[in-house]
Design an enzyme around this catalytic site. Structure first.
Site, PDB file in Angstrom:
ATOM      1  N   HIS A 122      42.422  26.763  39.019  1.00  0.00           N
ATOM      2  CA  HIS A 122      40.973  26.601  38.802  1.00  0.00           C
ATOM      3  C   HIS A 122      40.245  27.936  38.976  1.00  0.00           C
ATOM      4  CE1 HIS A 122      36.817  25.284  39.117  1.00  0.00           C
ATOM      5  NE2 HIS A 122      36.759  26.073  40.176  1.00  0.00           N
ATOM      6  N   HIS A 145      37.378  30.876  36.402  1.00  0.00           N
ATOM      7  CA  HIS A 145      36.308  31.808  36.769  1.00  0.00           C
ATOM      8  C   HIS A 145      36.527  33.253  36.334  1.00  0.00           C
ATOM      9  CE1 HIS A 145      33.890  29.081  39.257  1.00  0.00           C
ATOM     10  NE2 HIS A 145      35.015  28.606  39.782  1.00  0.00           N
TER      11      HIS A 145
HETATM   12 FE    FE Z   1      35.044  26.883  40.973  1.00  0.00          FE
END
Ligand code: FE
Ligand code: HBI
Length: 291
Positions: free
Chosen positions: A137, A142
Site C-alpha cells: 500500500h 503513495h
Molecule cells: Fe496510505
C-alpha cells in the site's frame, strides 16, 4: 537511556510491526536482504495485477512515477535505490518505518519531505484487503506521485499543516483531507475520471469501483466540504471528491490559513458520506445518495 517508542494503537488493532527496533523518529532499516522469496512473490503478484489496472483507471502521473523511479514487478523495491532516483526530482525520499506511526511523527516526516513506508508486506491470505498499511500500500499507492513536483509540494504542505492542526485540536479535520485526497482522491481528466488516491490504487476491487461504479457519490473537491465529511474505513467509499488538477490540490493545501476554517467547523458531527448537499457540485449522484 534511550526511550523506546511503543506501537501506536488504532482502535483495538494490535499493530504487527517491529516497533522495538525503531528510533525516536520511528525509522528503521529496510534490511532488504532479509525478504524471503515468498515475500518478493507477494510483491510481484500485487504489482502485476494493480499495474494492469493503471492505464484504464489511474491518473497518468501514477504510471509515469513508477517508470521514472524504476519500480517494477521483479522484487520488493530497495528504498535506497528508489531514493537515488526520487531525491533529485522532487527532494523527497522514502524512510522505512515499522508500520503506522503516531501522527505527530508522521506529519513531521512529511514536512521534511520524508515519506514513511512500512517495511513488512502482507501475507498470502491478505492480498485483497488488510486494515493496516503495509509495504505494498505505502509503496505502490503513495510513492509514484512523490515523483510529481506539484503533488510532492502538496504533501509537504500537508505535513506542515498537520503540525499547526495539532495546536488547534483539528487533526481530525485535516485527516479528512488526507483521506479524501491522498488516499481516495479522484482526478477529472480529458479521458474521464481517474484515480490518484493510494487507498484506491492499492486495491484490486476499489480501483474499478471508484471510477466506474454507480453506487458512490462523486462531488467536486471543496476544502471546507471535505473537512466537514465523515469517512468510512471498513468498506469501499460512498463518497469521492474530484479534483481538476494537482495544482488545485496544492493551492488548497498551501495558500489557505486553516485556522479560521478549523474554528468555523469546530468538532461537531461530520456530514455522512452518503449525503449530498444543495451546494455540492455533483459529478455523479450515487445510488447510495440521500437527498
Ligand atoms: Fe496510505
Ligand atoms: N503512519 N506509517 C504511517 N502511515 C500513515 O499513513 C499514517 C501514519 N500515522 C498517522 C496517519 N497516517 C494519520 O494520522 C494521518 O493521515 C492524519
Amino acid at each position: 537511556m534511550g526511550r523506546t517508542p511503543s506501537a501506536p494503537t488504532r482502535g483495538r488493532l494490535a499493530l504487527r510491526g517491529a516497533y522495538d527496533q525503531a528510533g525516536s523518529d520511528y525509522t528503521v532499516e529496510q534490511r532488504w536482504d532479509e525478504y524471503s522469496a515468498a515475500e518478493h512473490g507477494i510483491w510481484r503478484t500485487l504489482f502485476t495485477r494493480q499495474r494492469a489496472l493503471l492505464d484504464r483507471y489511474a491518473a497518468s502521473e501514477v504510471a509515469a512515477g513508477l517508470a521514472s523511479l524504476g519500480i517494477d514487478s521483479d522484487a520488493i523495491p530497495r528504498f535506497s535505490a528508489v531514493n537515488a532516483l526520487l531525491k533529485p526530482v522532487t527532494g523527497w525520499r522514502i524512510v522505512a518505518v515499522p508500520g503506522l506511526i503516531p501522527e505527530d511523527q508522521f506529519f513531521a516526516h512529511l514536512a521534511a519531505c520524508n515519506f514513511p513506508v512500512s517495511v513488512w508486506i502482507r501475507e498470502p491470505h491478505e492480498l485483497d484487503y488488510l486494515a493496516e498499511p503495509d509495504l505494498f500500500h505505502d509503496f505502490f499507492g503513495h510513492v509514484p506521485l512523490l515523483a510529481n513536483p506539484v503533488f510532492a509540494r502538496f504533501m509537504q504542505a500537508y505535513g506542515a499543516a498537520g503540525q499547526k492542526a495539532r495546536a488547534h485540536n483539528a487533526v481530525h479535520l485535516l485527516a479528512r483531507v488526507y483521506w479524501y485526497t491522498v488516499e481516495f482522491g479522484l482526478l477529472q481528466t480529458g479521458a474521464g475520471l481517474r484515480a490518484y488516491g493510494a487507498g484506491i490504487l492499492s486495491s484490486k476491487g476499489e480501483t474499478p469501483y471508484a471510477v466506474d461504479s454507480a453506487e458512490p457519490n462523486r462531488v467536486a473537491f471543496d476544502l471546507e466540504r471535505v473537512m466537514r465529511t465523515d469517512y468510512r474505513i471498513d468498506s469501499f467509499q460512498r463518497m469521492y471528491f474530484v479534483i481538476e488538477s494537482f495544482e488545485q490540490l496544492f493551492r488548497a493545501g498551501y495558500d489557505t490559513d486553516f485556522g479560521p476554517l478549523y474554528d468555523r467547523i469546530g468538532d461537531g458531527p461530520g456530514i455522512a458520506p452518503e449525503v449530498l448537499l444543495a451546494a455540492d457540485r455533483v459529478v455523479t449522484r450515487g445510488s447510495v445518495g440521500v437527498a
